[in-house]
Scaffold this motif. Structure first.
Motif, PDB file in Angstrom:
ATOM      1  N   LYS A 618      -5.905  -6.434 -67.667  1.00 13.91           N
ATOM      2  CA  LYS A 618      -6.898  -7.410 -68.129  1.00 13.91           C
ATOM      3  C   LYS A 618      -8.024  -6.728 -68.886  1.00 13.91           C
ATOM      4  O   LYS A 618      -8.509  -7.229 -69.900  1.00 13.91           O
ATOM      5  CB  LYS A 618      -7.437  -8.178 -66.930  1.00 13.91           C
ATOM      6  CG  LYS A 618      -8.481  -9.233 -67.309  1.00 13.91           C
ATOM      7  CD  LYS A 618      -8.987  -9.938 -66.063  1.00 13.91           C
ATOM      8  CE  LYS A 618     -10.047 -10.970 -66.429  1.00 13.91           C
ATOM      9  NZ  LYS A 618     -10.572 -11.658 -65.233  1.00 13.91           N
ATOM     10  N   ASP A 619      -8.436  -5.523 -68.377  1.00 10.87           N
ATOM     11  CA  ASP A 619      -9.524  -4.799 -69.031  1.00 10.87           C
ATOM     12  C   ASP A 619      -9.150  -4.337 -70.421  1.00 10.87           C
ATOM     13  O   ASP A 619     -10.017  -4.109 -71.264  1.00 10.87           O
ATOM     14  CB  ASP A 619      -9.932  -3.580 -68.189  1.00 10.87           C
ATOM     15  CG  ASP A 619     -10.507  -3.986 -66.845  1.00 10.87           C
ATOM     16  OD1 ASP A 619     -11.164  -5.045 -66.804  1.00 10.87           O
ATOM     17  OD2 ASP A 619     -10.300  -3.261 -65.860  1.00 10.87           O
ATOM     18  N   GLN A 620      -7.854  -4.159 -70.666  1.00 11.67           N
ATOM     19  CA  GLN A 620      -7.414  -3.586 -71.927  1.00 11.67           C
ATOM     20  C   GLN A 620      -7.033  -4.646 -72.961  1.00 11.67           C
ATOM     21  O   GLN A 620      -6.526  -4.317 -74.025  1.00 11.67           O
ATOM     22  CB  GLN A 620      -6.215  -2.657 -71.672  1.00 11.67           C
ATOM     23  CG  GLN A 620      -6.539  -1.519 -70.714  1.00 11.67           C
ATOM     24  CD  GLN A 620      -5.338  -0.642 -70.450  1.00 11.67           C
ATOM     25  OE1 GLN A 620      -4.743  -0.080 -71.369  1.00 11.67           O
ATOM     26  NE2 GLN A 620      -4.956  -0.528 -69.200  1.00 11.67           N
ATOM     27  N   GLN A 621      -7.239  -5.928 -72.637  1.00 11.53           N
ATOM     28  CA  GLN A 621      -6.913  -6.980 -73.578  1.00 11.53           C
ATOM     29  C   GLN A 621      -7.869  -6.945 -74.765  1.00 11.53           C
ATOM     30  O   GLN A 621      -9.069  -6.696 -74.611  1.00 11.53           O
ATOM     31  CB  GLN A 621      -7.005  -8.351 -72.886  1.00 11.53           C
ATOM     32  CG  GLN A 621      -5.928  -8.594 -71.857  1.00 11.53           C
ATOM     33  CD  GLN A 621      -4.543  -8.631 -72.495  1.00 11.53           C
ATOM     34  OE1 GLN A 621      -4.365  -9.167 -73.582  1.00 11.53           O
ATOM     35  NE2 GLN A 621      -3.578  -8.024 -71.817  1.00 11.53           N
ATOM     36  N   PRO A 622      -7.375  -7.174 -75.971  1.00  8.07           N
ATOM     37  CA  PRO A 622      -8.269  -7.206 -77.136  1.00  8.07           C
ATOM     38  C   PRO A 622      -9.188  -8.418 -77.079  1.00  8.07           C
ATOM     39  O   PRO A 622      -8.881  -9.423 -76.423  1.00  8.07           O
ATOM     40  CB  PRO A 622      -7.290  -7.312 -78.318  1.00  8.07           C
ATOM     41  CG  PRO A 622      -6.064  -7.942 -77.739  1.00  8.07           C
ATOM     42  CD  PRO A 622      -5.965  -7.437 -76.330  1.00  8.07           C
ATOM     43  N   LEU A 656     -11.402 -11.483 -86.566  1.00 10.28           N
ATOM     44  CA  LEU A 656     -12.572 -11.500 -85.699  1.00 10.28           C
ATOM     45  C   LEU A 656     -13.844 -11.247 -86.512  1.00 10.28           C
ATOM     46  O   LEU A 656     -14.874 -11.879 -86.293  1.00 10.28           O
ATOM     47  CB  LEU A 656     -12.429 -10.443 -84.602  1.00 10.28           C
ATOM     48  CG  LEU A 656     -13.355 -10.597 -83.390  1.00 10.28           C
ATOM     49  CD1 LEU A 656     -13.118 -11.929 -82.690  1.00 10.28           C
ATOM     50  CD2 LEU A 656     -13.135  -9.445 -82.414  1.00 10.28           C
ATOM     51  N   GLU A 657     -13.771 -10.324 -87.466  1.00  6.47           N
ATOM     52  CA  GLU A 657     -14.926 -10.061 -88.336  1.00  6.47           C
ATOM     53  C   GLU A 657     -15.234 -11.303 -89.178  1.00  6.47           C
ATOM     54  O   GLU A 657     -16.395 -11.636 -89.407  1.00  6.47           O
ATOM     55  CB  GLU A 657     -14.634  -8.860 -89.229  1.00  6.47           C
ATOM     56  CG  GLU A 657     -15.809  -8.451 -90.098  1.00  6.47           C
ATOM     57  CD  GLU A 657     -15.503  -7.242 -90.969  1.00  6.47           C
ATOM     58  OE1 GLU A 657     -16.306  -6.959 -91.874  1.00  6.47           O
ATOM     59  OE2 GLU A 657     -14.460  -6.592 -90.750  1.00  6.47           O
ATOM     60  N   PHE A 658     -14.186 -11.992 -89.645  1.00  4.78           N
ATOM     61  CA  PHE A 658     -14.373 -13.236 -90.406  1.00  4.78           C
ATOM     62  C   PHE A 658     -15.097 -14.266 -89.546  1.00  4.78           C
ATOM     63  O   PHE A 658     -16.018 -14.957 -90.009  1.00  4.78           O
ATOM     64  CB  PHE A 658     -13.011 -13.779 -90.839  1.00  4.78           C
ATOM     65  CG  PHE A 658     -13.068 -15.114 -91.527  1.00  4.78           C
ATOM     66  CD1 PHE A 658     -13.306 -15.199 -92.891  1.00  4.78           C
ATOM     67  CD2 PHE A 658     -12.897 -16.291 -90.811  1.00  4.78           C
ATOM     68  CE1 PHE A 658     -13.367 -16.436 -93.531  1.00  4.78           C
ATOM     69  CE2 PHE A 658     -12.951 -17.522 -91.446  1.00  4.78           C
ATOM     70  CZ  PHE A 658     -13.187 -17.593 -92.808  1.00  4.78           C
ATOM     71  N   TYR A 659     -14.716 -14.333 -88.277  1.00  4.80           N
ATOM     72  CA  TYR A 659     -15.331 -15.295 -87.359  1.00  4.80           C
ATOM     73  C   TYR A 659     -16.827 -14.998 -87.202  1.00  4.80           C
ATOM     74  O   TYR A 659     -17.667 -15.907 -87.290  1.00  4.80           O
ATOM     75  CB  TYR A 659     -14.624 -15.233 -86.008  1.00  4.80           C
ATOM     76  CG  TYR A 659     -15.342 -15.964 -84.895  1.00  4.80           C
ATOM     77  CD1 TYR A 659     -15.379 -17.358 -84.854  1.00  4.80           C
ATOM     78  CD2 TYR A 659     -15.977 -15.254 -83.885  1.00  4.80           C
ATOM     79  CE1 TYR A 659     -16.038 -18.027 -83.834  1.00  4.80           C
ATOM     80  CE2 TYR A 659     -16.633 -15.916 -82.853  1.00  4.80           C
ATOM     81  CZ  TYR A 659     -16.671 -17.304 -82.838  1.00  4.80           C
ATOM     82  OH  TYR A 659     -17.325 -17.963 -81.841  1.00  4.80           O
ATOM     83  N   PHE A 660     -17.190 -13.737 -86.969  1.00  4.38           N
ATOM     84  CA  PHE A 660     -18.591 -13.391 -86.755  1.00  4.38           C
ATOM     85  C   PHE A 660     -19.416 -13.568 -88.023  1.00  4.38           C
ATOM     86  O   PHE A 660     -20.535 -14.084 -87.981  1.00  4.38           O
ATOM     87  CB  PHE A 660     -18.714 -11.939 -86.270  1.00  4.38           C
ATOM     88  CG  PHE A 660     -18.301 -11.748 -84.838  1.00  4.38           C
ATOM     89  CD1 PHE A 660     -18.873 -12.494 -83.824  1.00  4.38           C
ATOM     90  CD2 PHE A 660     -17.336 -10.820 -84.497  1.00  4.38           C
ATOM     91  CE1 PHE A 660     -18.504 -12.321 -82.502  1.00  4.38           C
ATOM     92  CE2 PHE A 660     -16.953 -10.645 -83.183  1.00  4.38           C
ATOM     93  CZ  PHE A 660     -17.532 -11.397 -82.185  1.00  4.38           C
TER      94      PHE A 660
END
Length: 898
Positions: A618-622, A656-660
């Motif tokens: 779970k910790d390693q999920q993107p 993700l960059e597009f989202y931010f």
């Protein structure tokens, strides 16, 4: 060896022994801390017939010399130096090696060395294979002049009855040689107990020999046979060299036989070490906390340790020295001096670097003193908007003085003169103002303890060096103050009641604890790399039996192992992160305990408490953002408002960059350009080229007119840069190089363009910096696409859309299929050119084959205009572009794709 008493704390055993003596006793101790504790124990017993002195106190009393402060010693040395030299160095230059010379002669005197022999041999050694020119002669004569400096220094010090430590000790050794009556008066009629002092220098040995011969002497050693009997263990090396090892009392055998539990804690970072220490302390029974010591091998841990443990409500008894350079006071003073040292003169006014202003106004102490954070917030936006690298003093005053600053505060921080006396007085005034406003400034406990010593040090420097420090260069003055104030030390001492003891390693001498916690126990700190500046090469130190780093390492090793002798639980906490200058390795003492002590003593148990770094799946999920209905609507609104080729490429490269950036519209932080940004450089080149070609808009380019404009192109570039930068900021350094490069780019482009037109025919300028905007119906909405074309021209019925790139572009980046263009960010520039071509064709109803879309890369000028090369059928260009764009938009709106 009295085995039945050996496990008693050393000072308890000593107090018991002394209390049974009936004759007068003089006890000589290694430090004031052990002196005070022993004195308290004897007073509790009720014993009175004794006197306790430290070794340094005794030596000063016998020599008739008081210990001189380092700053006064340097000034006295400079006075002696001036009398010896016909062309002396200025004080600021002299001080760079004068302090090292004083350290060297201190060692020479402590070890009763022959100063003439030492420097004569160095001079001869340095002249081997050396040419005989004037520079070489001056180099050799420097060494030969050292004995004269030494003699002049000692003469001046004797005249004022002051001395450095080595000089004081040597004076006592000379008294022993002459059997001075003062020694008989001091030592006869009472027994001398020389207690726990590490044998190290021949001057002390001379005194011990005299006492042994002419009076009564007993030597008490706080040592263990484990490292004494070994012929190689570094902790016992200095003792094995001493003639008093055999006759010394109370050698114990604890390390080789006792129960000892050593816990090793590899922890990441400073905060992690402090948090682990807090956990260790919570597991110690409360009735044992007063028998617990917390030792800092790294002084950077002092502030976080104090802050956390005070929050936990633990009683701490701090007994340690601290360097002034590690205080927040010194860090602020250095920041303030850096701001003034980097200031420049502009239009008859001082101007300060904006980063230096920010550093001063947002420092922790200024936040409370004058609400500096609010002050900086008030002016930051204006500085960023105007891209001011340097901010004028008069502007600062007009913006700040009437609001956030009292007139006095502004005056203290910014209105300065570049003189030693002025700066020293100004710094003292600031600190006195802090003291007067103690409740508002609210310094932490370390800075509160350090403010008076800091003021005293500055005042002393001012009074002593004002007449000799003539340089008005604030950079040199900052270096000088950092060296002579920052490396000064002050003593932090709490009450001596019950509670956890917090100490440096040296303060633990002769004091025993059941629980020992040592923070910063990496090999970088324990034993560390004790490099001491010296003008005497190592080979000569060895030959003349002067102390070397090997002796320092032996001393640190002894103090470490002595701590373990009567301890039961030991915790070694160290930073395991190998970053910056940290090795991330445990102290070599840990390996010695593991492989050497454990082999001798099976009761010595080492346990390693590794930090848990396990990560679950779970910790390693993107990081993913799932598209809600509300988010889909937000994206649709954005597509209908505007969609640029840059935004499309951002989505292809990183959704993700597009989202931010494009959905949440998180802005990039604004910063003042210190060195020219690539975007600024590119804008200048674009703007100048637009100005050069503007006269031909709607017409064919007149080659003669264009060529005539080349002479003024360089000036146009400079004037454009001055819109963003002050003239002085583009007159040197990297920015000047960028200005000249921009001039070269503009000139070479025009020359290439002229040559191209002469060879292939005239060109008509249709548009410059043209906004291309089109709507494309997709998924029940009209997607609004737009972009800016730098130049649109026409030759022989073919329209060419040109995009200037000051970066590097290769032809391969413009050659692809449509499916590659809309899936691989490698072809981002191809997508941009394809949009220009598609948008222009739709706007003017032209076939795509009549339009060329090109990039001119200034870093690849030899390639000329590089055309978009779509590998699919040209006849289907519009269809292929629209289908590819439609696929990307569908992905944006697909709720199943994060």
């Amino acid at each position: 060896m009295d085995s039945d008493l050996s496990d008693l704390p050393f000072l308890d055993r000593l107090a018991s022994h002394v209390s049974k003596l009936t004759e007068p006793v003089l006890m000589v101790m290694p430090n004031r801390r052990s002196q005070a504790i022993l004195n308290q124990k004897l007073e509790e017993i009720g014993h009175e017939n004794f006197e306790i002195q430290t070794a340094d106190q005794l030596m000063e009393a016998l020599s008739g010399l008081a210990l001189i402060e380092p700053e006064e010693a340097l000034l006295t040395f400079y006075s002696a130096y001036l009398e010896k030299e016909s062309a002396p160095q200025p004080f600021e230059e002299f001080s760079s090696w004068g302090s090292t010379f004083l350290s060297d002669v201190n060692d020479v005197d402590l070890y009763l060395g022959d100063i003439d022999s030492i420097y004569r041999q160095i001079s001869e050694y340095q002249s081997i294979d050396l040419d005989q020119g004037p520079i070489e002669h001056e180099f050799r004569s420097f060494w030969s002049r050292m004995p004269g400096y030494y003699a002049g220094l000692k003469e001046k010090l004797h005249s004022i009855k002051l001395g450095y430590r080595g000089m004081i000790y040597r004076q006592v050794a000379d008294l022993c040689e002459s059997n001075d009556p003062l020694l008989i008066e001091t030592f006869n009629g009472r027994k001398t107990l020389w207690v726990g002092i590490v044998p190290g220098n021949p001057s002390e040995t001379k005194l011990l020999d005299w006492i042994k011969t002419h009076s009564k002497l007993r030597v008490f050693l706080d040592v263990d046979l484990y490292y004494i009997d070994s012929q190689v263990h570094e902790a016992g090396r200095l003792f094995r060299q001493s003639s008093y090892l055999e006759s010394g009392n109370w050698k114990v055998n604890l390390l080789g036989a006792k129960n000892l539990r050593v816990n090793v804690h590899p922890i990441a970072g400073y905060s992690g070490q402090v948090l682990r220490t807090n956990r260790i302390l919570s597991e110690i029974p409360k009735n044992e906390l007063s028998d617990t010591v917390l030792i800092l091998a790294d002084n950077k841990l002092l502030k976080p340790t104090l802050n956390l443990l005070e929050l936990e409500g633990l009683d701490l008894n701090v007994t340690m020295s601290q360097s002034l350079k590690d205080t927040g006071i010194h860090q602020f003073m250095m920041a303030l001096l850096s701001m003034h040292a980097s200031a420049i003169s502009r239009d008859d006014d001082m101007a300060f670097h904006q980063k230096q202003i920010q550093g001063v106004l947002t420092s922790p102490v200024i936040k409370k003193w004058i609400d500096g954070t609010s002050a900086w917030a008030k002016i930051e936006k204006q500085i960023l908007k105007r891209n001011w690298r340097y901010v004028r003093l008069d502007w600062l005053k007009s913006e700040l003085e009437s609001d956030m600053f009292t007139e006095q505060c502004f005056h203290l921080l910014f209105d300065w003169e570049h003189q030693f006396s002025f700066v020293s007085n100004r710094l003292v005034s600031i600190l006195n103002d802090w003291k007067a406003n103690d409740s508002k400034v609210d310094l932490d406990s370390i800075d509160k303890a350090g403010i008076d010593p800091y003021i005293a040090k500055l005042t002393q420097l001012f009074s002593q060096y004002n007449q000799v420090f003539k340089d008005e260069d604030l950079k040199k003055l900052r270096t000088f103050l950092h060296r002579h104030v920052g490396y000064g030390r002050f003593f932090i001492q709490g009450n001596r009641g019950e509670g956890i003891q917090l100490m440096n390693m040296l303060e633990t001498r002769m004091i025993d604890f059941k629980n020992v916690i040592l923070l910063g126990a990496s090999d970088d700190n324990l034993p560390g790399n004790p490099v001491q500046p010296t003008l005497i090469p190592f080979v000569h130190r060895m030959h003349h039996k002067l102390p070397t780093t090997k002796d320092t390492l032996s001393l640190v090793s002894y103090h470490f192992y002595r701590l373990l002798q009567r301890a039961e639980n030991v915790h070694l906490v160290y930073n395991r992160s190998a970053e910056n200058l940290n090795s991330g390795e445990a102290s070599r003492f840990v390996l010695q305990l593991k492989h050497e002590l454990s082999a001798v003593n099976p009761k010595c148990v080492l346990e390693f408490h590794e930090e848990s770094m396990e990560m679950s799946a779970k910790d390693q999920q993107p990081l993913e953002v799932y598209k809600s209905s509300e988010l889909i609507q937000q994206i649709r609104k954005g597509l209908e408002a505007k969609l640029s080729p840059s935004a499309i490429n951002t989505y292809i490269n990183s959704p993700l960059e597009f989202y931010f950036y494009y959905v949440l519209r998180v802005p990039e932080p604004s910063v003042v350009e210190e060195d020219m940004e690539a975007s600024t450089f590119g804008s200048v080149v674009h703007d100048v080229l637009q100005s050069l070609y503007e006269p031909f808009r709607g017409n064919y380019i007149d080659l003669k007119v264009l060529e005539s404009h080349l002479d003024g192109a360089g000036n146009m570039v400079e004037q454009r840069f001055k819109k963003d930068f002050d003239e002085s900021e583009i007159a040197s350094g990297k920015n000047l190089i960028q200005v000249e490069l921009a001039k070269s780019y503009v000139k070479r482009f025009v020359e290439m363009d002229v040559a191209d037109m002469k060879e292939f025919g005239p060109v008509k300028i249709l548009a410059l910096e043209d906004r291309l905007e089109e709507w494309l119906p997709l998924d029940g909405m009209n997607v609004r696409l737009f972009g800016f074309a730098d130049r649109i021209d026409e030759r022989a019925g073919i329209v060419r859309i040109v995009d200037y790139k000051t970066g590097k572009v290769e032809p391969g980046e413009l050659k692809c299929h449509f499916d590659q263009m809309f899936s691989d960010s490698k072809y981002a520039k191809a997508l941009q050119l394809a949009f220009y071509k598609w948008a222009y064709a739709r706007r003017h109803g032209m076939p795509s084959k009549s339009i060329e879309s090109s990039i001119f890369s200034f870093k690849r000028q030899k390639n000329g205009f590089m055309n978009l090369n779509i590998l699919d059928d040209e006849a289907n260009f519009n269809h292929g572009f629209e289908n590819g764009l439609g696929d990307v938009v569908n992905d944006m709106l697909d709720q199943t794709i994060p």
